[in-house]
Enzyme design. Structure first.
Site, PDB file in Angstrom:
ATOM      1  N   ASP A 167      10.155   0.928  -8.663  1.00 45.83           N
ATOM      2  CA  ASP A 167       9.083  -0.058  -8.664  1.00 45.83           C
ATOM      3  C   ASP A 167       9.515  -1.117  -7.651  1.00 45.83           C
ATOM      4  O   ASP A 167      10.525  -1.806  -7.862  1.00 45.83           O
ATOM      5  CB  ASP A 167       8.963  -0.654 -10.069  1.00 45.83           C
ATOM      6  CG  ASP A 167       8.004  -1.832 -10.129  1.00 45.83           C
ATOM      7  OD1 ASP A 167       7.535  -2.296  -9.065  1.00 45.83           O
ATOM      8  OD2 ASP A 167       7.722  -2.294 -11.253  1.00 45.83           O
ATOM      9  N   VAL A 168       8.775  -1.224  -6.551  1.00 45.99           N
ATOM     10  CA  VAL A 168       9.234  -2.111  -5.470  1.00 45.99           C
ATOM     11  C   VAL A 168       9.231  -3.594  -5.854  1.00 45.99           C
ATOM     12  O   VAL A 168       9.820  -4.410  -5.148  1.00 45.99           O
ATOM     13  CB  VAL A 168       8.420  -1.927  -4.155  1.00 45.99           C
ATOM     14  CG1 VAL A 168       8.640  -0.555  -3.558  1.00 45.99           C
ATOM     15  CG2 VAL A 168       6.947  -2.228  -4.379  1.00 45.99           C
ATOM     16  N   TYR A 179      -5.778  -9.752  -4.047  1.00 45.40           N
ATOM     17  CA  TYR A 179      -5.423  -8.799  -2.984  1.00 45.40           C
ATOM     18  C   TYR A 179      -5.405  -9.496  -1.621  1.00 45.40           C
ATOM     19  O   TYR A 179      -4.479  -9.308  -0.822  1.00 45.40           O
ATOM     20  CB  TYR A 179      -6.457  -7.666  -3.010  1.00 45.40           C
ATOM     21  CG  TYR A 179      -6.180  -6.512  -2.070  1.00 45.40           C
ATOM     22  CD1 TYR A 179      -5.247  -5.531  -2.393  1.00 45.40           C
ATOM     23  CD2 TYR A 179      -6.882  -6.385  -0.868  1.00 45.40           C
ATOM     24  CE1 TYR A 179      -5.009  -4.457  -1.537  1.00 45.40           C
ATOM     25  CE2 TYR A 179      -6.659  -5.320  -0.009  1.00 45.40           C
ATOM     26  CZ  TYR A 179      -5.726  -4.352  -0.347  1.00 45.40           C
ATOM     27  OH  TYR A 179      -5.501  -3.297   0.503  1.00 45.40           O
TER      28      TYR A 179
HETATM   29  P1  NAP Z   1      -3.212   4.560  -2.902  1.00 44.42           P
HETATM   30  O1  NAP Z   1      -3.645   5.891  -2.446  1.00 44.42           O
HETATM   31  O2  NAP Z   1      -3.785   3.954  -4.137  1.00 44.42           O
HETATM   32  O3  NAP Z   1      -1.610   4.567  -2.987  1.00 44.42           O
HETATM   33  C1  NAP Z   1      -0.918   3.448  -3.432  1.00 44.42           C
HETATM   34  C2  NAP Z   1       0.551   3.767  -3.313  1.00 44.42           C
HETATM   35  O4  NAP Z   1       1.305   2.619  -3.710  1.00 44.42           O
HETATM   36  C3  NAP Z   1       0.988   4.914  -4.203  1.00 44.42           C
HETATM   37  O5  NAP Z   1       1.821   5.771  -3.463  1.00 44.42           O
HETATM   38  C4  NAP Z   1       1.772   4.229  -5.315  1.00 44.42           C
HETATM   39  O6  NAP Z   1       2.867   4.990  -5.801  1.00 44.42           O
HETATM   40  C5  NAP Z   1       2.317   3.033  -4.585  1.00 44.42           C
HETATM   41  N1  NAP Z   1       2.681   1.962  -5.520  1.00 44.42           N
HETATM   42  C6  NAP Z   1       1.855   1.179  -6.265  1.00 44.42           C
HETATM   43  N2  NAP Z   1       2.590   0.306  -6.981  1.00 44.42           N
HETATM   44  C7  NAP Z   1       3.897   0.539  -6.682  1.00 44.42           C
HETATM   45  C8  NAP Z   1       5.130  -0.038  -7.081  1.00 44.42           C
HETATM   46  N3  NAP Z   1       5.166  -1.071  -7.953  1.00 44.42           N
HETATM   47  N4  NAP Z   1       6.282   0.458  -6.574  1.00 44.42           N
HETATM   48  C9  NAP Z   1       6.261   1.483  -5.687  1.00 44.42           C
HETATM   49  N5  NAP Z   1       5.117   2.073  -5.262  1.00 44.42           N
HETATM   50  C10 NAP Z   1       3.959   1.594  -5.758  1.00 44.42           C
HETATM   51  O7  NAP Z   1      -3.472   3.457  -1.795  1.00 44.42           O
HETATM   52  P2  NAP Z   1      -3.606   3.526  -0.193  1.00 44.42           P
HETATM   53  O8  NAP Z   1      -5.028   3.342   0.116  1.00 44.42           O
HETATM   54  O9  NAP Z   1      -2.846   4.641   0.380  1.00 44.42           O
HETATM   55  O10 NAP Z   1      -2.887   2.142   0.141  1.00 44.42           O
HETATM   56  C11 NAP Z   1      -1.611   2.033   0.737  1.00 44.42           C
HETATM   57  C12 NAP Z   1      -1.465   0.629   1.277  1.00 44.42           C
HETATM   58  O11 NAP Z   1      -2.488   0.400   2.245  1.00 44.42           O
HETATM   59  C13 NAP Z   1      -1.632  -0.453   0.226  1.00 44.42           C
HETATM   60  O12 NAP Z   1      -0.741  -1.512   0.476  1.00 44.42           O
HETATM   61  C14 NAP Z   1      -3.064  -0.915   0.448  1.00 44.42           C
HETATM   62  O13 NAP Z   1      -3.261  -2.224  -0.003  1.00 44.42           O
HETATM   63  C15 NAP Z   1      -3.178  -0.787   1.949  1.00 44.42           C
HETATM   64  N6  NAP Z   1      -4.540  -0.711   2.448  1.00 44.42           N
HETATM   65  C16 NAP Z   1      -5.386   0.250   2.000  1.00 44.42           C
HETATM   66  C17 NAP Z   1      -6.694   0.284   2.506  1.00 44.42           C
HETATM   67  C18 NAP Z   1      -7.691   1.306   2.043  1.00 44.42           C
HETATM   68  O14 NAP Z   1      -8.865   1.161   2.364  1.00 44.42           O
HETATM   69  N7  NAP Z   1      -7.310   2.345   1.337  1.00 44.42           N
HETATM   70  C19 NAP Z   1      -7.099  -0.660   3.445  1.00 44.42           C
HETATM   71  C20 NAP Z   1      -6.190  -1.617   3.889  1.00 44.42           C
HETATM   72  C21 NAP Z   1      -4.914  -1.635   3.376  1.00 44.42           C
HETATM   73  P3  NAP Z   1       2.784   5.963  -7.114  1.00 44.42           P
HETATM   74  O15 NAP Z   1       1.518   6.748  -7.012  1.00 44.42           O
HETATM   75  O16 NAP Z   1       4.034   6.777  -7.021  1.00 44.42           O
HETATM   76  O17 NAP Z   1       2.815   5.041  -8.315  1.00 44.42           O
END
Ligand code: NAP
Length: 253
Positions: A69-70, A161
């Site tokens: 957990d980061v 967020y």
């Molecule tokens: P996602 O598919 O929901 O994946 C989220 C990831 O974060 C998962 O691998 C999860 O790991 C990990 N995570 C959550 N809490 C954690 C913790 N406490 N410790 C370690 N790992 C944790 O989301 P995504 O869309 O790929 O997003 C990745 C990043 O991009 C995020 O920072 C998000 O805010 C950013 N982002 C996303 C978008 C978008 O539209 N999707 C746009 C801009 C920015 P587990 O599954 O192993 O728990």
């Protein structure tokens, strides 16, 4: 020192947080394709992380799995020890882990505010602090933080967020100033809307509105964010630090 302007990450050790799914998974794959050995951090998606490790290993990359957990300092410390024992000192860190707990401020619980800040912002601080000493000693290194267009513009219903992602930009610029003199670069990407589990639950009419406001007329694939991250991590970006690179199809113009 990064002397050649190459996109290759051959011989480098990269740690990607939240690497089992979405943008993190695509980033781990992109860094491995560029030649890096990749440490795959996950929190709850152990099975997906193992699948990814098997995929990357089959393609010829050395990988290590690191559950943590980061937002937890002790877990971050032991994650770094696992990674360094398996692959060597971390030269590339991608702070990707993040969550959403959306709601209007008037109805937002303190828990939902704190949880989002803890994962995105505190997590990036803890992971960066844990690798910074080694990078400074090596006089090279690259940290890429995954911010968001929401961190630049704000969004109704996402105050927690937006605050976390704006905070990441402040962290990026401050760390870039602190670590630059030691040869370490720190940058951020600011993605628009990306097709991952995070956006899967958004109502169709909201996705259509986003697409209408995006000059490129569509959402991004995780790979399109990953390639920007791989660029910033690479010696091709050797003179770029403290930058926030929008990867948003023009949404933020
Ligand atoms: P996602 O598919 O929901 O994946 C989220 C990831 O974060 C998962 O691998 C999860 O790991 C990990 N995570 C959550 N809490 C954690 C913790 N406490 N410790 C370690 N790992 C944790 O989301 P995504 O869309 O790929 O997003 C990745 C990043 O991009 C995020 O920072 C998000 O805010 C950013 N982002 C996303 C978008 C978008 O539209 N999707 C746009 C801009 C920015 P587990 O599954 O192993 O728990």
């Amino acid at each position: 020192m990064e002397t050649e302007n190459t996109y290759s990450l051959q011989g480098q050790v990269a740690l990607v947080t939240g690497a089992a799914r979405g943008i993190g998974r695509a980033t781990a794959a992109a860094l491995a394709r560029a030649g890096a050995q990749v440490a795959i951090n996950f929190q709850s998606s152990g099975e997906a992380a193992e699948e990814l490790a098997a995929e990357l290993t089959a393609a010829g990359s050395k990988t290590v799995l690191a559950q943590a957990d980061v937002s937890d300092s002790a877990q971050v410390q032991s994650m770094i020890e696992t990674v360094e024992a398996g692959l060597g000192p971390v030269g590339i860190l991608v702070n990707n882990a993040g969550i959403t707990r959306d709601g209007l401020v008037m109805r937002m619980s303190e828990e939902d505010f704190d949880a989002v800040i803890a994962t995105s912002l505190r997590g990036a601080f803890l992971c960066s602090r844990a690798v910074a000493r080694g990078m400074m000693k090596a006089r090279t290194g690259s940290i890429v933080n995954v911010s968001s267009v929401i961190g630049l513009r704000g969004n109704a219903g996402q105050a927690n967020y937006a605050a976390a992602k704006a905070g990441l930009i402040g962290l990026t610029k401050s760390l870039a100033r602190e670590l630059g003199p030691r040869g370490v670069r720190v940058n951020a990407v600011a993605p628009g809307y990306v097709v991952t589990d995070m956006t899967a639950g958004l109502p169709e009419n909201m996705k259509e509105q986003v697409m209408r406001n995006t000059p490129l007329g569509r959402l991004a694939s995780p790979e399109e964010i990953a390639s920007a991250i791989a660029f910033l991590a690479s010696p091709a970006a050797a003179y770029i630090t403290g930058a926030v690179l929008p990867v948003d199809g023009g949404l933020g113009i």
